[in-house]
Design a protein around this motif. Structure first.
Motif, PDB file in Angstrom:
ATOM      1  N   LEU A 105     -34.344  29.236 -28.893  1.00 26.19           N
ATOM      2  CA  LEU A 105     -35.242  28.708 -27.737  1.00 26.19           C
ATOM      3  C   LEU A 105     -34.217  27.787 -26.919  1.00 26.19           C
ATOM      4  CD1 LEU A 105     -38.102  27.535 -30.059  1.00 26.19           C
ATOM      5  CD2 LEU A 105     -38.232  28.975 -28.018  1.00 26.19           C
ATOM      6  N   THR A 106     -33.157  27.496 -27.386  1.00 30.45           N
ATOM      7  CA  THR A 106     -32.232  26.646 -26.290  1.00 30.45           C
ATOM      8  C   THR A 106     -31.380  27.617 -25.636  1.00 30.45           C
ATOM      9  OG1 THR A 106     -30.679  25.993 -28.114  1.00 30.45           O
ATOM     10  CG2 THR A 106     -32.322  24.386 -27.601  1.00 30.45           C
ATOM     11  N   ARG A 107     -31.249  28.836 -25.814  1.00 30.30           N
ATOM     12  CA  ARG A 107     -30.393  29.668 -25.266  1.00 30.30           C
ATOM     13  C   ARG A 107     -30.916  30.890 -24.465  1.00 30.30           C
ATOM     14  NH1 ARG A 107     -25.190  30.750 -29.205  1.00 30.30           N
ATOM     15  NH2 ARG A 107     -24.757  32.529 -27.557  1.00 30.30           N
TER      16      ARG A 107
ATOM     17  N   SER B 110     -33.208  32.762 -21.788  1.00 33.97           N
ATOM     18  CA  SER B 110     -33.102  32.589 -20.350  1.00 33.97           C
ATOM     19  C   SER B 110     -34.543  32.355 -19.759  1.00 33.97           C
ATOM     20  CB  SER B 110     -32.858  33.816 -19.675  1.00 33.97           C
ATOM     21  OG  SER B 110     -33.938  35.009 -19.829  1.00 33.97           O
ATOM     22  N   GLU B 111     -34.530  31.607 -18.659  1.00 31.64           N
ATOM     23  CA  GLU B 111     -35.823  31.145 -17.968  1.00 31.64           C
ATOM     24  C   GLU B 111     -36.634  32.216 -17.480  1.00 31.64           C
ATOM     25  OE1 GLU B 111     -38.604  28.230 -16.236  1.00 31.64           O
ATOM     26  OE2 GLU B 111     -36.747  28.182 -17.627  1.00 31.64           O
TER      27      GLU B 111
ATOM     28  N   TRP C 266     -39.776  22.482 -20.468  1.00 36.65           N
ATOM     29  CA  TRP C 266     -40.748  23.200 -20.801  1.00 36.65           C
ATOM     30  C   TRP C 266     -41.294  23.194 -22.369  1.00 36.65           C
ATOM     31  CZ3 TRP C 266     -39.480  26.942 -24.310  1.00 36.65           C
ATOM     32  CH2 TRP C 266     -38.131  27.377 -24.432  1.00 36.65           C
ATOM     33  N   VAL C 267     -40.420  22.888 -23.053  1.00 34.30           N
ATOM     34  CA  VAL C 267     -40.532  22.643 -24.478  1.00 34.30           C
ATOM     35  C   VAL C 267     -41.868  21.583 -24.707  1.00 34.30           C
ATOM     36  CG1 VAL C 267     -39.912  21.814 -26.783  1.00 34.30           C
ATOM     37  CG2 VAL C 267     -38.681  23.678 -25.414  1.00 34.30           C
TER      38      VAL C 267
ATOM     39  N   THR D 132     -33.583  20.418 -19.039  1.00 34.17           N
ATOM     40  CA  THR D 132     -34.458  21.101 -18.346  1.00 34.17           C
ATOM     41  C   THR D 132     -35.366  22.207 -19.290  1.00 34.17           C
ATOM     42  OG1 THR D 132     -32.940  22.005 -16.506  1.00 34.17           O
ATOM     43  CG2 THR D 132     -34.711  23.475 -16.886  1.00 34.17           C
ATOM     44  N   ILE D 133     -34.821  22.639 -20.502  1.00 33.85           N
ATOM     45  CA  ILE D 133     -35.404  23.135 -21.525  1.00 33.85           C
ATOM     46  C   ILE D 133     -36.429  22.235 -22.045  1.00 33.85           C
ATOM     47  CG2 ILE D 133     -35.132  24.379 -23.785  1.00 33.85           C
ATOM     48  CD1 ILE D 133     -32.355  25.248 -23.049  1.00 33.85           C
TER      49      ILE D 133
ATOM     50  N   HIS E 177     -30.368  19.160 -23.142  1.00 34.94           N
ATOM     51  CA  HIS E 177     -30.993  20.186 -22.630  1.00 34.94           C
ATOM     52  C   HIS E 177     -32.172  19.681 -21.937  1.00 34.94           C
ATOM     53  CE1 HIS E 177     -28.326  23.350 -24.457  1.00 34.94           C
ATOM     54  NE2 HIS E 177     -28.594  22.561 -25.698  1.00 34.94           N
TER      55      HIS E 177
ATOM     56  N   LEU F 197     -32.178  19.949 -28.861  1.00 33.44           N
ATOM     57  CA  LEU F 197     -32.153  19.468 -27.314  1.00 33.44           C
ATOM     58  C   LEU F 197     -31.450  18.183 -27.034  1.00 33.44           C
ATOM     59  CD1 LEU F 197     -35.878  20.338 -26.957  1.00 33.44           C
ATOM     60  CD2 LEU F 197     -34.062  21.629 -26.061  1.00 33.44           C
TER      61      LEU F 197
ATOM     62  N   VAL G 208     -38.760  33.273 -20.539  1.00 35.71           N
ATOM     63  CA  VAL G 208     -39.640  32.222 -20.664  1.00 35.71           C
ATOM     64  C   VAL G 208     -40.959  32.495 -19.866  1.00 35.71           C
ATOM     65  CG1 VAL G 208     -40.366  29.854 -20.607  1.00 35.71           C
ATOM     66  CG2 VAL G 208     -37.983  30.486 -21.734  1.00 35.71           C
TER      67      VAL G 208
END
Length: 527
Positions: free
Chosen positions: A159-161, A163-164, A201-202, A197-198, A195, A190, A167
């Protein structure tokens, strides 16, 4: 015995000896068979080449197309090939790791694999599939697990790797992952990686999925660490899970819920406002029984049975006699037609209860296995099928011919079916209930045979509950129908199927208006 028969028998014996102990008996590496043995098995249809040094074992009488056997054995081959080539020193990309971890078993055109050494190349495979191998020693995953015998990134790392773009394009996969992941482990990852930015959205995803406490904790800790986080919903405003989060659910069940949520909007938009009132029972049942010949011919023909109107009428009038007429005894198609009549009558009884006020979801949950059993009653009476085979759901693998979607392992079928009926229960829109009920019955494929027929019965029982007429999928639309079902199960796109079924709702009256003589003429030839 002719020489060619002796050679084939000898080659089959060697193949059987390998398959008796192999973890993936249909994937045959070099060294198992001699060149001569491979050649005779290939000519007889028992073997086909995957790539140099690897072959696919199959039964020539079992599958109608080469793709069916390949799609069913795609991941077993990938597992064996990567293990032999790289041992444990490989890992699927973040995107493909997420797909396997969230029970997306649709065969992809290309699988992307990381290795911890410098190399890049593509391995072409059957049916326009391939494996892309690329080296990335510096970023090789630190947290890996095995799924389907394949090494993948664990959920927090994947989930942390990811791509946008992935997603944005794959809400069901992301929703399933966010519900299935160890939320503490993901939060720690995270925070350790900063992270922000991630994390946005998480947190937004967790809030949308009803995990508000986890979202709030993640945001508090990120802010405490000095990270600026912009929360956003990765699914869109219309994505609302119909059922609350429950711990220890199989990924297959979670994925079905996420797919249902993402697909229902297309169905509702296509069908528009539902009928103002439910169908009147006696009128609906009489009209639908008058359509039996149309329905049986088309539904059985879609499944590959060679059925004519004369055969259907013979069964309908009770003139089919397998005990005394040799032709009837030998006719597989007649067994299917007779079973369809039994099942159709059982569905009519279920619909009568629904139109009398019984809960549609509870009724189809209770009766769907009865419909299935009635469908195969003639085969039981002829001792072609054991009665015990009709109990419960399947206990082995099943495939959908020419489909890239591989149904869930049989161990997960009961939970998947329970999830399906729960979704039918909470769904308020009758068209979504019927269309998606059919889609996910086929997606799960809970029995070894009869899934298409039973799935359409389920659809029509739910259509009837919503005030819609009985819907017939015409045989001449078979290719369009199968493509639409594929789009739903493989791509999560319910619009093509919704458009087709909406058209058939509008065309339903034409079947009732045709006199029996016209029906006989229309279906007098084999499909």
């Amino acid at each position: 015995m002719p020489a060619i028969s002796r050679q084939l028998a000898s080659a089959l014996a060697v193949l059987k000896e390998f398959q008796d102990t192999a973890p993936h008996p249909s994937v045959v590496p070099s060294g198992v068979l001699t060149a001569a043995q491979r050649e005779v098995l290939i000519r007889a249809g028992y073997l086909s080449e995957i790539m140099k040094g690897w072959w696919l074992a199959k039964r020539p009488d079992r599958y109608s197309g080469e793709s069916a056997a390949w799609y069913a054995n795609f991941w077993p081959f990938v597992s064996r090939y990567l293990e032999k080539r790289f041992s444990k020193n490989y890992c699927l990309s973040a995107e493909h790791s997420l797909r396997l971890l969230t029970a997306d078993q649709t065969v992809p055109p290309q699988v992307v694999v990381m290795v911890n050494r410098s190399t890049t190349y593509t391995v072409p495979l059957k049916q326009n599939t391939s494996i892309l191998i690329y080296g990335d020693a510096k970023s090789f995953p630190t947290d890996r697990i095995q799924v389907e015998g394949v090494w993948v990134m664990a959920l927090p790392e994947a989930l942390t790797r990811v791509s946008e773009t992935f997603v944005q394009r794959n809400p069901p996969t992301i929703a399933t992952a966010l519900r299935a992941v160890d939320r503490t482990a993901l939060t720690r990852r995270l925070l350790d990686g900063g992270h922000s930015t991630i994390a946005g959205w998480v947190a937004g995803g967790w809030k949308t999925l009803g995990l508000k406490d986890n979202a709030a904790e993640l945001l508090r800790l990120m802010n405490l660490g000095g990270y600026k986080v912009t929360e956003r919903n990765p699914f869109g405003d219309d994505f609302q899970m119909p059922t609350p989060w429950v711990p220890k659910r199989a990924a297959h069940a979670l994925r079905i819920e996420a797919l249902w949520t993402s697909m229902r909007g297309a169905v509702i938009e296509t069908f528009g406002k539902p009928p103002d009132k439910a169908s009147e029972k006696s009128r609906f049942l009489a009209a639908t029984r008058d359509m039996f010949t149309h329905d049986a011919y088309n539904s059985l023909s879609i499944e590959g049975f060679r059925v004519t109107a004369e055969l259907v009428e013979k069964v309908r009038m009770g003139n089919w006699d397998p005990r005394n007429v040799p032709e009837d005894m030998r006719t597989r198609d007649a067994l299917a037609a007779r079973g369809y009549r039994h099942a159709f009558d059982a569905v009519m009884r279920s619909i009568a209860e629904i139109l009398d006020g019984a809960d549609p979801a509870d009724t189809v949950r209770r009766d769907h296995q009865l419909w299935y059993a009635e469908m195969f009653r003639p085969s039981v009476e002829m001792n072609l099928v054991k009665l015990s085979d009709l109990a419960g759901y399947r206990n082995s693998a099943v495939i959908i011919t020419d489909a890239r979607h591989v149904p869930p392992h049989h161990d997960y079928v009961p939970e998947c079916m329970e999830t399906l009926f729960n979704l039918i229960k909470v769904e308020k829109e009758p068209a979504a209930r019927a269309v998606l009920g059919h889609v996910f019955y086929e997606y799960i494929h809970p029995t070894m045979d009869g899934n298409g027929r039973t799935g359409r019965f389920l659809m029509n029982a739910l259509f009837a509950a919503g005030g819609y007429p009985w819907v017939i999928v015409p045989f001449e639309q078979r290719r369009r129908y199968l493509d639409a079902m594929g789009a739903a199960s493989e791509q999560g796109d319910a619009q093509p199927l919704s458009i087709l079924l909406r058209e058939q709702v509008e065309l339903a009256p034409k079947y009732r208006e045709q006199p029996p003589a016209n029906v006989q003429r229309r279906y007098s030839r084999k499909p």
